[in-house]
Motif scaffolding. Structure first.
Motif, PDB file in Angstrom:
ATOM      1  N   MET A 327      44.661  71.502 -11.628  1.00  0.00           N
ATOM      2  CA  MET A 327      43.453  71.271 -10.969  1.00  0.00           C
ATOM      3  C   MET A 327      42.315  71.269 -11.894  1.00  0.00           C
ATOM      4  O   MET A 327      41.363  70.553 -11.743  1.00  0.00           O
ATOM      5  N   ALA A 328      42.347  72.025 -12.797  1.00  0.00           N
ATOM      6  CA  ALA A 328      41.320  72.375 -13.733  1.00  0.00           C
ATOM      7  C   ALA A 328      41.141  71.048 -14.613  1.00  0.00           C
ATOM      8  O   ALA A 328      40.266  70.536 -15.105  1.00  0.00           O
ATOM      9  N   VAL A 329      42.503  70.623 -15.286  1.00  0.00           N
ATOM     10  CA  VAL A 329      42.430  69.719 -16.177  1.00  0.00           C
ATOM     11  C   VAL A 329      42.414  68.278 -15.398  1.00  0.00           C
ATOM     12  O   VAL A 329      41.682  67.491 -16.028  1.00  0.00           O
ATOM     13  N   THR A 330      42.634  67.980 -14.366  1.00  0.00           N
ATOM     14  CA  THR A 330      42.613  66.824 -13.413  1.00  0.00           C
ATOM     15  C   THR A 330      41.548  66.684 -12.325  1.00  0.00           C
ATOM     16  O   THR A 330      41.560  65.668 -11.798  1.00  0.00           O
ATOM     17  N   SER A 331      40.461  67.751 -12.572  1.00  0.00           N
ATOM     18  CA  SER A 331      39.393  67.708 -11.627  1.00  0.00           C
ATOM     19  C   SER A 331      38.787  66.490 -11.347  1.00  0.00           C
ATOM     20  O   SER A 331      38.532  65.824 -10.259  1.00  0.00           O
ATOM     21  N   PHE A 337      40.063  59.715  -7.307  1.00  0.00           N
ATOM     22  CA  PHE A 337      40.478  59.380  -6.143  1.00  0.00           C
ATOM     23  C   PHE A 337      39.904  59.447  -4.916  1.00  0.00           C
ATOM     24  O   PHE A 337      39.878  58.575  -3.984  1.00  0.00           O
ATOM     25  N   GLU A 338      39.285  60.525  -4.685  1.00  0.00           N
ATOM     26  CA  GLU A 338      38.421  60.765  -3.446  1.00  0.00           C
ATOM     27  C   GLU A 338      37.354  59.456  -3.205  1.00  0.00           C
ATOM     28  O   GLU A 338      37.035  59.015  -2.083  1.00  0.00           O
ATOM     29  N   GLU A 342      36.629  56.550  -0.535  1.00  0.00           N
ATOM     30  CA  GLU A 342      35.468  56.661   0.053  1.00  0.00           C
ATOM     31  C   GLU A 342      35.084  54.966   0.160  1.00  0.00           C
ATOM     32  O   GLU A 342      34.567  54.446   0.952  1.00  0.00           O
ATOM     33  N   GLY A 343      35.339  54.610  -1.203  1.00  0.00           N
ATOM     34  CA  GLY A 343      34.614  53.131  -1.596  1.00  0.00           C
ATOM     35  C   GLY A 343      35.733  52.168  -0.839  1.00  0.00           C
ATOM     36  O   GLY A 343      34.733  51.352  -0.389  1.00  0.00           O
ATOM     37  N   GLY A 344      36.919  52.240  -0.880  1.00  0.00           N
ATOM     38  CA  GLY A 344      37.642  51.371  -0.184  1.00  0.00           C
ATOM     39  C   GLY A 344      37.398  51.372   1.690  1.00  0.00           C
ATOM     40  O   GLY A 344      37.339  50.120   2.258  1.00  0.00           O
ATOM     41  N   MET A 345      37.122  52.348   1.992  1.00  0.00           N
ATOM     42  CA  MET A 345      36.594  52.354   3.422  1.00  0.00           C
ATOM     43  C   MET A 345      35.371  51.846   3.690  1.00  0.00           C
ATOM     44  O   MET A 345      35.361  51.185   4.481  1.00  0.00           O
ATOM     45  N   GLN A 346      34.637  51.999   3.230  1.00  0.00           N
ATOM     46  CA  GLN A 346      33.237  51.458   3.048  1.00  0.00           C
ATOM     47  C   GLN A 346      33.387  49.673   2.970  1.00  0.00           C
ATOM     48  O   GLN A 346      32.702  48.965   3.431  1.00  0.00           O
ATOM     49  N   ALA A 347      34.013  49.512   1.714  1.00  0.00           N
ATOM     50  CA  ALA A 347      34.116  48.294   1.330  1.00  0.00           C
ATOM     51  C   ALA A 347      34.759  47.425   2.623  1.00  0.00           C
ATOM     52  O   ALA A 347      34.441  46.069   2.904  1.00  0.00           O
ATOM     53  N   MET A 348      35.771  48.063   3.302  1.00  0.00           N
ATOM     54  CA  MET A 348      36.353  47.373   4.342  1.00  0.00           C
ATOM     55  C   MET A 348      35.808  47.531   5.679  1.00  0.00           C
ATOM     56  O   MET A 348      36.328  47.060   6.719  1.00  0.00           O
ATOM     57  N   LEU A 360      51.905  55.994   2.707  1.00  0.00           N
ATOM     58  CA  LEU A 360      51.866  56.053   1.069  1.00  0.00           C
ATOM     59  C   LEU A 360      53.080  55.555   0.268  1.00  0.00           C
ATOM     60  O   LEU A 360      54.164  55.648   0.617  1.00  0.00           O
ATOM     61  N   VAL A 361      53.051  54.793  -0.420  1.00  0.00           N
ATOM     62  CA  VAL A 361      53.972  54.062  -1.162  1.00  0.00           C
ATOM     63  C   VAL A 361      53.570  54.048  -2.637  1.00  0.00           C
ATOM     64  O   VAL A 361      52.333  54.395  -3.060  1.00  0.00           O
ATOM     65  N   GLY A 362      54.488  53.634  -3.548  1.00  0.00           N
ATOM     66  CA  GLY A 362      54.398  53.683  -5.126  1.00  0.00           C
ATOM     67  C   GLY A 362      54.773  54.777  -5.608  1.00  0.00           C
ATOM     68  O   GLY A 362      54.915  55.978  -5.164  1.00  0.00           O
ATOM     69  N   GLY A 363      54.765  54.627  -7.078  1.00  0.00           N
ATOM     70  CA  GLY A 363      55.418  55.802  -7.940  1.00  0.00           C
ATOM     71  C   GLY A 363      54.365  56.886  -8.094  1.00  0.00           C
ATOM     72  O   GLY A 363      54.908  57.959  -8.261  1.00  0.00           O
ATOM     73  N   GLY A 364      53.126  56.696  -7.741  1.00  0.00           N
ATOM     74  CA  GLY A 364      52.250  57.905  -7.807  1.00  0.00           C
ATOM     75  C   GLY A 364      52.174  58.451  -6.513  1.00  0.00           C
ATOM     76  O   GLY A 364      51.026  59.345  -6.243  1.00  0.00           O
ATOM     77  N   ALA A 365      52.615  57.962  -5.410  1.00  0.00           N
ATOM     78  CA  ALA A 365      52.271  58.275  -4.075  1.00  0.00           C
ATOM     79  C   ALA A 365      52.676  59.866  -3.770  1.00  0.00           C
ATOM     80  O   ALA A 365      52.206  60.395  -2.693  1.00  0.00           O
ATOM     81  N   GLN A 366      53.522  60.564  -4.647  1.00  0.00           N
ATOM     82  CA  GLN A 366      54.087  61.791  -4.583  1.00  0.00           C
ATOM     83  C   GLN A 366      53.205  62.779  -5.356  1.00  0.00           C
ATOM     84  O   GLN A 366      53.732  64.072  -5.186  1.00  0.00           O
ATOM     85  N   LEU A 367      52.114  62.342  -5.806  1.00  0.00           N
ATOM     86  CA  LEU A 367      51.208  63.348  -6.372  1.00  0.00           C
ATOM     87  C   LEU A 367      50.618  64.415  -5.372  1.00  0.00           C
ATOM     88  O   LEU A 367      49.900  63.931  -4.279  1.00  0.00           O
ATOM     89  N   PHE A 368      50.856  65.724  -5.599  1.00  0.00           N
ATOM     90  CA  PHE A 368      50.653  66.585  -4.208  1.00  0.00           C
ATOM     91  C   PHE A 368      48.948  66.588  -4.009  1.00  0.00           C
ATOM     92  O   PHE A 368      48.677  66.790  -2.818  1.00  0.00           O
ATOM     93  N   THR A 369      48.068  66.382  -5.265  1.00  0.00           N
ATOM     94  CA  THR A 369      46.590  66.283  -4.870  1.00  0.00           C
ATOM     95  C   THR A 369      46.181  65.331  -4.140  1.00  0.00           C
ATOM     96  O   THR A 369      45.352  65.293  -3.121  1.00  0.00           O
ATOM     97  N   ILE A 370      47.015  64.130  -4.227  1.00  0.00           N
ATOM     98  CA  ILE A 370      46.354  62.907  -3.353  1.00  0.00           C
ATOM     99  C   ILE A 370      47.227  63.025  -1.943  1.00  0.00           C
ATOM    100  O   ILE A 370      46.370  62.782  -1.110  1.00  0.00           O
TER     101      ILE A 370
END
Length: 532
Positions: A327-331, A337-338, A342-348, A360-370
């Motif tokens: 969490m410290a390294v990737t804050s 991502f947050e 937010e930008g995606g919701m507003q744009a749509m 959730l799909v894709g190879g990065g979908a299982q990242l616990f913070t996401i």
């Protein structure tokens, strides 16, 4: 009765980190196709755990491939060879068109990235011939379908997609009769999710939000699920060059600090960073798997790392990754991502309460913070992690061929038809015999070909019109080779044809010269000469 014959479809997802291969069998009776059994992974001997690391080792002169996949990756420990290793090159495709490309998009030139893709595909195809096809060439009994990011087709007038498609097509230039097709990654994901039953069709109201997180990009696809057909009616799309690979890069820098590797070594020997990326990715994936099933860790994942730099300096140590350090390294990345969501919701033009399910799909979908962030924002019960999310796209791509024969358009209406073998009646889209034009009183004009066109003030509509009397999703036009029609989508101020108010959700056929009024804005609907 027409004779029955079979075709084999090979689906490929040429990802940034790994390539995946699926195989499906189709039976044809005349022009009718039916899927035989369930599509399945079809890995070759070079694949590890059903995936091929997208890593190549160039020959000393750089003109060919000496090894690839896991064999090439193992050469990272060979100081004399690793400078010829190329990996994570997909993100660089199209980078020359970006105003501010990210660091991982500048590792190679656009031309280099396409060239490495071509090289790797050629050796994979040769291996496929030997191990699966057992002949020296492919013929008209085989079909190839390739996944690609949706923004390649939409951004920059489709220039990135055309370059990618040309590169792929060139690998088949000596083959005769085979069909080569292209399917967007979201289209593949939707087909797979429908097949899995992961799309909740019980609740009719609300928006389905598919979040596809890859190694280098994230795409959000919003749609309304038709409970009858299971198709997702497109509402909007949003994407950014943000993926799981960015976390690997950030963690790699901190591992370099742990091992006390000087910045000068990293600058002089880029292959050292490749090794660190690989270590970081494995630690990240192990940590995420553990934290998705429990709240804390008794024993955080760790690895023993030994790196021999180009000048024969040796760096060795044990690196560990627990939740607090991650969490410290990737804050900053978690914040990014947050902001992306937010930008995606507003744009749509969407509100959180409108989302009834998020898949959730894709190879990065299982990242616990996401996963955690999405569950906090939308509700834990609404967030669904697809089965085998890293294989969701390629599984769906293997389904698309049969599906496309039974419908008149793609599941996502903004997707063009990209069948490269238009002469084959079995795979051709119905021909458009007419073009239409919608012309407004303010001078705006829209040329309409085959397909559906959603109309409203949300910027993601195919026909975007402004006005206080215009609903966000006001109406929809459908153009087929039969009679075109318009339907009001429960708009606040109504849709009128020749000044007659339409019943919401009840389609009305249109004729040449009809006037259509959306709220207070009037348009003329006219037939145009066809170019065909």
């Amino acid at each position: 009765m027409p004779p029955t014959h079979q075709k084999t479809l090979f689906a490929l997802d040429c990802g940034a980190t790994n390539w995946r291969l699926y195989r499906a069998q189709y039976a044809f009776t005349g022009s009718q196709a039916s899927l035989l059994g369930e599509p399945a992974p079809s890995p070759l001997t070079s694949f590890v755990d059903r995936k091929l690391p997208s890593v190549i080792l160039l020959t000393p002169d750089g003109s060919g491939i000496e090894s690839f996949g896991e064999v090439a990756r193992e050469k990272l420990d060979d100081g004399s060879a690793r400078e010829r290793i190329r990996e994570y090159f997909k993100p660089c495709i199209g980078s020359h068109l970006e105003g501010s490309p990210l660091p991982h998009q500048k590792r190679y030139t656009h031309t280099d990235a396409l060239n490495y893709t071509h090289m790797l595909l050629e050796v994979v195809l040769e291996q496929l011939k030997r191990e699966k096809w057992r002949t020296n060439s492919f013929d008209d009994r085989v079909i190839f379908s390739f996944a690609y990011p949706v923004h390649w087709q939409i951004d920059h007038q489709g220039e990135i997609f055309e370059a990618f498609a040309s590169t792929i097509r060139d690998c088949f230039s000596d083959e005769t009769g085979i069909a080569v097709r292209f399917v967007t990654e979201p289209e593949g994901a939707i087909l797979s999710l429908r097949r899995q039953g992961s799309l909740n069709t019980e609740q009719v109201e609300g928006v389905t939000l598919i979040t596809d997180i890859g190694g280098s990009t994230t795409d959000l696809i919003a749609g309304e699920l038709d409970p009858g057909t299971g198709e997702v009616e497109y509402i909007g799309r949003y994407g950014e060059p943000f993926g799981g690979g960015l976390f690997d890069a950030e963690l790699a820098n901190h591992i370099a600090d742990d091992l006390k590797i000087p910045a000068s070594i990293l600058a002089q020997d880029p292959s050292v960073m490749m090794i660190l990326h690989s270590v970081a990715r494995r630690l990240k994936e192990t940590l995420s798997r553990q934290l998705l099933h429990r709240s804390d860790l008794a024993s955080p994942p760790q690895r023993t790392v030994t790196i021999v730099a180009g000048d024969n300096q040796i760096f060795r140590g044990v690196v560990q990754l627990d939740e607090s350090r991650f969490m410290a390294v990737t804050s900053d990345l978690n914040d990014a991502f947050e902001h992306l969501i937010e930008g995606g919701m507003q744009a749509m033009g969407l509100h959180d309460q409108e989302v009834r399910q998020l898949v959730l799909v894709g190879g990065g979908a299982q990242l616990f913070t996401i996963v955690r962030h999405l569950r906090r924002r939308f509700g834990e019960e609404k967030v669904v992690l697809a089965d085998n999310p890293e294989e969701c796209v390629v599984h769906g791509v293997s389904l698309e061929y049969g599906m496309s024969l039974a419908k008149t358009r793609s599941s996502l209406v903004f997707l063009p038809w990209n069948d490269l073998d238009k002469s084959d009646d079995e795979t051709s889209e119905p021909q458009v015999t007419k073009l239409w034009q919608l012309t407004g009183q303010r001078g705006e004009s829209f040329l309409l070909g085959f397909g559906k066109y959603r109309i409203g003030r949300a910027p993601t509509n195919a026909i975007h019109i402004h006005g206080d009397k215009i609903s966000r999703f006001h109406a929809e036009l459908q153009v087929t080779d039969a009679e075109p029609e318009v339907v009001d989508l429960n708009s606040t101020n109504g849709t009128f044809v020749n000044e007659e108010l339409l019943t919401p959700m009840d389609p009305r056929h249109l004729k040449n010269g009809d006037t259509i009024r959306f709220g207070d804005q009037q348009f003329l609907f006219q037939e145009q000469p066809s170019s065909q």
